[in-house]
Design an enzyme around this catalytic site. Structure first.
Site, PDB file in Angstrom:
ATOM      1  N   HIS A   1      30.445  51.106  35.912  1.00 49.62           N
ATOM      2  CA  HIS A   1      31.895  51.035  36.119  1.00 49.62           C
ATOM      3  C   HIS A   1      32.362  52.184  37.001  1.00 49.62           C
ATOM      4  O   HIS A   1      31.826  53.302  36.917  1.00 49.62           O
ATOM      5  CB  HIS A   1      32.635  51.091  34.772  1.00 49.62           C
ATOM      6  CG  HIS A   1      32.325  49.922  33.884  1.00 49.62           C
ATOM      7  ND1 HIS A   1      31.161  49.825  33.153  1.00 49.62           N
ATOM      8  CD2 HIS A   1      33.034  48.784  33.625  1.00 49.62           C
ATOM      9  CE1 HIS A   1      31.154  48.689  32.477  1.00 49.62           C
ATOM     10  NE2 HIS A   1      32.272  48.044  32.745  1.00 49.62           N
TER      11      HIS A   1
ATOM     12  N   ASP B   1      32.217  47.707  38.064  1.00 55.43           N
ATOM     13  CA  ASP B   1      33.376  46.922  37.649  1.00 55.43           C
ATOM     14  C   ASP B   1      34.634  47.773  37.494  1.00 55.43           C
ATOM     15  O   ASP B   1      34.573  48.995  37.307  1.00 55.43           O
ATOM     16  CB  ASP B   1      33.104  46.242  36.309  1.00 55.43           C
ATOM     17  CG  ASP B   1      32.125  45.086  36.420  1.00 55.43           C
ATOM     18  OD1 ASP B   1      31.550  44.911  37.511  1.00 55.43           O
ATOM     19  OD2 ASP B   1      31.936  44.372  35.426  1.00 55.43           O
TER      20      ASP B   1
END
Length: 299
Positions: free
Chosen positions: A261, A116
């Site tokens: 991430h 992400d």
């Protein structure tokens, strides 16, 4: 000539007239159309075949040069059946969190890796390099403001077989946004991805996992399915490479969706971690795969 010959002639003519009158009344004789505007003179064209009288406004009158009423020349739009309304995508009430895990299905021994907040030129290329080394594909949920500045990384993702998902424009807390603001956050991000790679995302993920009804509705209207996760690596807390690796290996299981991430802070630990846990997962027999759009009725 005998005196009764004229009488006999008149009788023949009268009988002929009566016969023609009866035949015309019975429809056995039709008018040749002489004298009507635009009608060919006798012998100037092919003989008319049997059928309705064009002079009465029946079909075929226009092709024979007869005047047609104006309404017959316009499309009958008022009479045409209405087009069915566009079918809106089904709206889910909760996000997808894992793959199917029944024996024999694609998710029986598969996991999904997701990243992400990127793309970030400091960390995303390193993660892409590791994925390429092991021939693994992943899902990158990008933020529009990052994607807009790093479109080359979007193109690299697609070229290497990865999937790009929508993670809003600025990574806001969705429940605090007005609906127009949320439409802009999601819609602008899809637009940037489409401009960069030619296709809009088909997966959407809410920042912080904070979903609401509007997010599901807007995502569905843009043709996207909501995907959450099963295992959170918590790499965003920067707990150290060892802690990230341990958490992912401990949570590994068929059908699991892993959250990591590649932006939003110092993600050097995330880059080092994938170099460690990915080969271990593969050695355990797991396949890293991509999610498949469901065909079942959303719930």
């Amino acid at each position: 000539m005998k005196n009764d010959e004229p009488t006999v002639g008149r009788r023949v003519l009268l009988r002929t007239a009566v016969f023609l009158g009866v035949a015309a009344a019975a429809g056995l004789v039709t008018s040749g159309g002489e004298g009507l505007p635009g009608t060919p003179a006798p012998g100037s064209g092919p003989a008319a075949g049997p059928g309705p009288n064009p002079a009465a406004g029946a079909p075929g009158a226009l092709s024979r040069g007869l005047p047609e009423k104006a309404y017959r020349l316009r499309p009958m739009t008022a009479e045409a059946p209405a087009r069915p309304p566009a079918v809106k995508p089904a709206v889910r009430t909760r996000p997808i969190e894992s793959l199917p895990t029944d024996p024999g299905t694609a998710g029986a021994d598969a996991m999904v890796l997701t990243f992400d907040d990127g793309p970030d030129p400091r960390y995303t290329p390193g993660i892409l390099d590791v994925l390429a080394r092991y021939g693994v594909r992943a899902v990158f949920f990008v933020c529009g403001e990052m994607a807009d500045e790093n479109r080359d990384l979007l193109r690299r993702m697609v070229a290497e077989g990865h999937v790009i998902g929508n993670h809003t424009w600025t990574h806001p807390l969705i429940p605090k946004l007005s609906r127009p603001a949320l439409v802009s956050e999601i819609g602008r991000t899809s637009d940037v991805v489409r401009q960069a790679v030619g296709e809009a995302p088909v997966w959407f993920r809410a920042p912080y996992g904070a979903w609401n009804r509007a997010a599901f509705e807007i995502g569905a209207e843009l043709g996207m399915e909501p995907l959450a996760w099963t295992v959170d690596s918590l790499d965003w807390t920067e707990p150290g490479t060892t802690a990230i690796v341990s958490r992912i290996l401990k949570g590994a299981a068929p059908g699991v969706v892993v959250l990591s991430h590649d932006a939003g802070g110092d993600r050097s630990q995330s880059v080092r971690a994938i170099s460690s846990y990915l080969p271990q997962l593969l050695a355990r027999g797991y396949r890293m795969t991509l999610p498949v759009l469901p065909t079942a009725q959303p719930g």
